[in-house]
Design a protein around this motif. Structure first.
Motif, short mmCIF file in Angstrom:
data_model
loop_
_atom_site.label_atom_id
_atom_site.label_comp_id
_atom_site.label_asym_id
_atom_site.label_seq_id
_atom_site.Cartn_x
_atom_site.Cartn_y
_atom_site.Cartn_z
N ALA A 48 24.18 -21.48 -11.90
CA ALA A 48 22.83 -21.59 -11.37
C ALA A 48 22.26 -23.36 -11.37
O ALA A 48 21.65 -23.26 -10.90
CB ALA A 48 22.03 -21.44 -13.30
N ALA A 49 23.51 -23.76 -11.79
CA ALA A 49 22.82 -25.43 -12.13
C ALA A 49 23.14 -25.74 -10.38
O ALA A 49 22.15 -26.96 -10.38
CB ALA A 49 23.48 -26.43 -13.17
N SER A 50 24.32 -25.21 -9.69
CA SER A 50 24.56 -26.20 -8.43
C SER A 50 25.43 -25.25 -8.19
O SER A 50 26.65 -25.08 -8.96
CB SER A 50 24.72 -27.99 -8.34
N HIS A 51 25.41 -24.60 -6.76
CA HIS A 51 26.74 -23.84 -6.22
C HIS A 51 26.47 -23.65 -4.58
O HIS A 51 25.26 -24.24 -4.11
CB HIS A 51 26.72 -22.55 -6.58
N LEU A 52 27.25 -23.99 -3.97
CA LEU A 52 27.78 -23.26 -2.75
C LEU A 52 26.56 -22.77 -2.01
O LEU A 52 27.08 -21.49 -2.56
CB LEU A 52 28.66 -23.65 -1.99
N ALA A 53 25.61 -22.47 -0.94
CA ALA A 53 24.94 -21.55 -0.33
C ALA A 53 26.00 -20.75 0.52
O ALA A 53 26.73 -20.54 0.34
CB ALA A 53 24.14 -21.92 0.83
N LEU A 108 38.60 -17.52 -3.18
CA LEU A 108 38.15 -17.86 -4.08
C LEU A 108 38.19 -19.63 -4.59
O LEU A 108 37.83 -20.63 -4.55
CB LEU A 108 39.36 -17.83 -5.64
N VAL A 109 36.74 -19.66 -5.25
CA VAL A 109 36.07 -21.01 -6.04
C VAL A 109 36.48 -21.23 -7.60
O VAL A 109 35.07 -20.18 -7.66
CB VAL A 109 34.82 -21.36 -4.74
N GLY A 110 37.18 -22.22 -7.67
CA GLY A 110 37.08 -23.12 -8.85
C GLY A 110 36.94 -24.23 -9.26
O GLY A 110 37.34 -24.80 -8.25
N GLU A 111 36.99 -24.24 -10.45
CA GLU A 111 36.96 -25.58 -11.11
C GLU A 111 38.49 -26.46 -11.60
O GLU A 111 38.32 -27.49 -10.79
CB GLU A 111 36.71 -25.79 -12.36
N THR A 112 39.22 -25.27 -11.76
CA THR A 112 40.50 -26.28 -11.26
C THR A 112 41.58 -24.41 -11.06
O THR A 112 41.10 -23.89 -10.90
CB THR A 112 41.00 -25.50 -13.42
N ALA A 138 41.79 -15.22 1.49
CA ALA A 138 41.86 -15.75 2.62
C ALA A 138 41.80 -17.19 1.96
O ALA A 138 41.87 -17.69 3.27
CB ALA A 138 40.32 -15.38 3.53
N GLY A 139 41.97 -16.98 1.18
CA GLY A 139 41.91 -18.82 0.92
C GLY A 139 41.15 -19.16 -0.46
O GLY A 139 41.03 -18.07 -1.45
N ALA A 140 41.19 -20.19 -0.54
CA ALA A 140 41.24 -21.52 -2.09
C ALA A 140 40.60 -22.41 -2.59
O ALA A 140 41.21 -23.02 -1.23
CB ALA A 140 42.14 -20.86 -3.47
N ALA A 141 39.69 -22.49 -3.12
CA ALA A 141 39.16 -23.68 -3.28
C ALA A 141 39.18 -24.33 -4.68
O ALA A 141 38.52 -23.75 -5.75
CB ALA A 141 37.99 -24.10 -2.46
N ILE A 142 39.05 -25.78 -4.85
CA ILE A 142 39.35 -26.43 -6.37
C ILE A 142 38.07 -27.70 -6.37
O ILE A 142 38.39 -28.10 -5.47
CB ILE A 142 40.74 -26.46 -6.99
N GLY A 143 37.12 -27.01 -7.34
CA GLY A 143 36.46 -28.45 -7.31
C GLY A 143 34.80 -28.43 -8.22
O GLY A 143 35.02 -27.31 -7.51
N GLN A 144 34.21 -29.20 -7.84
CA GLN A 144 32.39 -28.55 -8.21
C GLN A 144 31.75 -29.10 -6.93
O GLN A 144 32.61 -29.50 -5.86
CB GLN A 144 31.86 -30.68 -9.02
N PRO A 145 30.57 -27.80 -7.13
CA PRO A 145 30.02 -27.49 -5.46
C PRO A 145 29.36 -29.17 -4.74
O PRO A 145 30.41 -28.57 -3.79
CB PRO A 145 28.76 -27.26 -6.15
N ALA A 146 29.02 -29.86 -5.53
CA ALA A 146 29.05 -31.07 -4.75
C ALA A 146 30.22 -32.28 -3.42
O ALA A 146 29.87 -32.26 -2.62
CB ALA A 146 28.52 -32.53 -6.02
N GLY A 176 22.70 -30.32 1.97
CA GLY A 176 22.20 -29.72 2.72
C GLY A 176 22.55 -28.43 1.99
O GLY A 176 21.62 -27.44 2.21
N ARG A 177 23.58 -27.67 1.67
CA ARG A 177 24.78 -26.37 1.65
C ARG A 177 24.56 -26.46 0.29
O ARG A 177 25.12 -24.74 -0.79
CB ARG A 177 26.06 -26.01 1.90
N LEU A 178 24.13 -26.51 -1.09
CA LEU A 178 23.89 -26.74 -2.28
C LEU A 178 23.05 -26.34 -2.78
O LEU A 178 21.82 -26.47 -2.20
CB LEU A 178 24.24 -28.41 -2.96
N ARG A 179 22.98 -25.43 -3.97
CA ARG A 179 21.56 -24.38 -4.17
C ARG A 179 21.83 -24.68 -5.45
O ARG A 179 22.78 -25.26 -6.18
CB ARG A 179 22.05 -23.15 -2.88
N GLY A 180 20.48 -24.06 -6.11
CA GLY A 180 20.70 -23.81 -7.34
C GLY A 180 19.94 -22.80 -7.54
O GLY A 180 18.72 -22.48 -6.63
N THR A 181 19.96 -22.04 -8.96
CA THR A 181 18.95 -20.24 -9.16
C THR A 181 18.38 -21.36 -10.86
O THR A 181 19.22 -21.45 -11.32
CB THR A 181 20.02 -19.88 -9.12
#
Length: 193
Positions: free
Chosen positions: A11-16, A43-47, A67-75, A82-87
């Motif tokens: 909710a604080a920050s995520h990829l659109a 999959l997108v995770g912090e670690t 299909a892939g994986a990414a590690i890190g924070q949304p920013a 402009g691809r960052l969102r919050g809820t």
């Protein structure tokens, strides 16, 4: 794309366009219900550990090729800020206030969406709520009336997943991050009819 972080981090920050299914809940179960068989999963995770844990869970339900994986924070992962969102997260007290005053801030609850199962809904629900279980939502988004959608479930996990699907479809959503047992006491009109 699946965001594996907990719902408050999402909710604080995520990829659109990303779907929230945190590892702190039954991620594989819900993804298995929501995804079209054979659809690519990233999959997108912090670690690395989060992504590896998710891979193990998904392998148990027959999703073993990602299909892939990414590690890190949304920013860090966004190619464009402009691809960052919050809820927005709210509680049932906030929903009750919004239902009383549909003209004020925060955005009024034009629609209350209950994404719990059919049995949960039959037991008790918010009067006037639209009921579409999370496992049916991706195919029934067109049934949700226009306006700001306040979405709830039993605790907030499924509501966050639902809000991510709504936002992906261009809708404005508020997640009721609260236990449904608190709804009536908070002043939300609840019924069992």
């Amino acid at each position: 794309m699946v965001d594996l972080r907990n719902r408050k981090a999402y909710a604080a920050s995520h990829l659109a366009g990303i779907v929230s299914l945190g590892l702190d809940g039954p991620m594989a179960t819900w993804l298995g219900w929501m995804i079209d068989r054979g659809a690519p999963v990233t999959l997108v995770g912090e670690t690395r550990d989060q992504v590896a844990a998710a891979q193990r869970e998904l392998a148990r339900i027959g999703i073993d090729a990602l299909a892939g994986a990414a590690i890190g924070q949304p920013a860090e992962l966004a190619t464009d800020p402009g691809r960052l969102r919050g809820t927005r997260l709210a509680g049932f007290v906030d929903l009750a206030a919004s239902l009383r005053d549909r003209t004020g801030e925060p955005p009024g609850a034009d629609v209350v969406l209950d994404v719990r199962t059919h049995n949960e809904f039959r037991t008790s629900h918010v009067r006037g709520a639209v009921h579409i279980p999370l496992y049916e939502l991706k195919d029934r988004l067109g049934e949700i009336p226009d306006g700001v959608v306040w979405v709830h479930c039993g605790s907030g996990y499924r509501a966050t997943a639902a809000a991510s699907l709504l936002e992906r479809a261009g809708r404005s959503a508020v997640v009721v991050d609260d236990h449904f047992d608190n709804a009536g006491g908070a002043g939300v009109p609840v019924t069992d009819d």
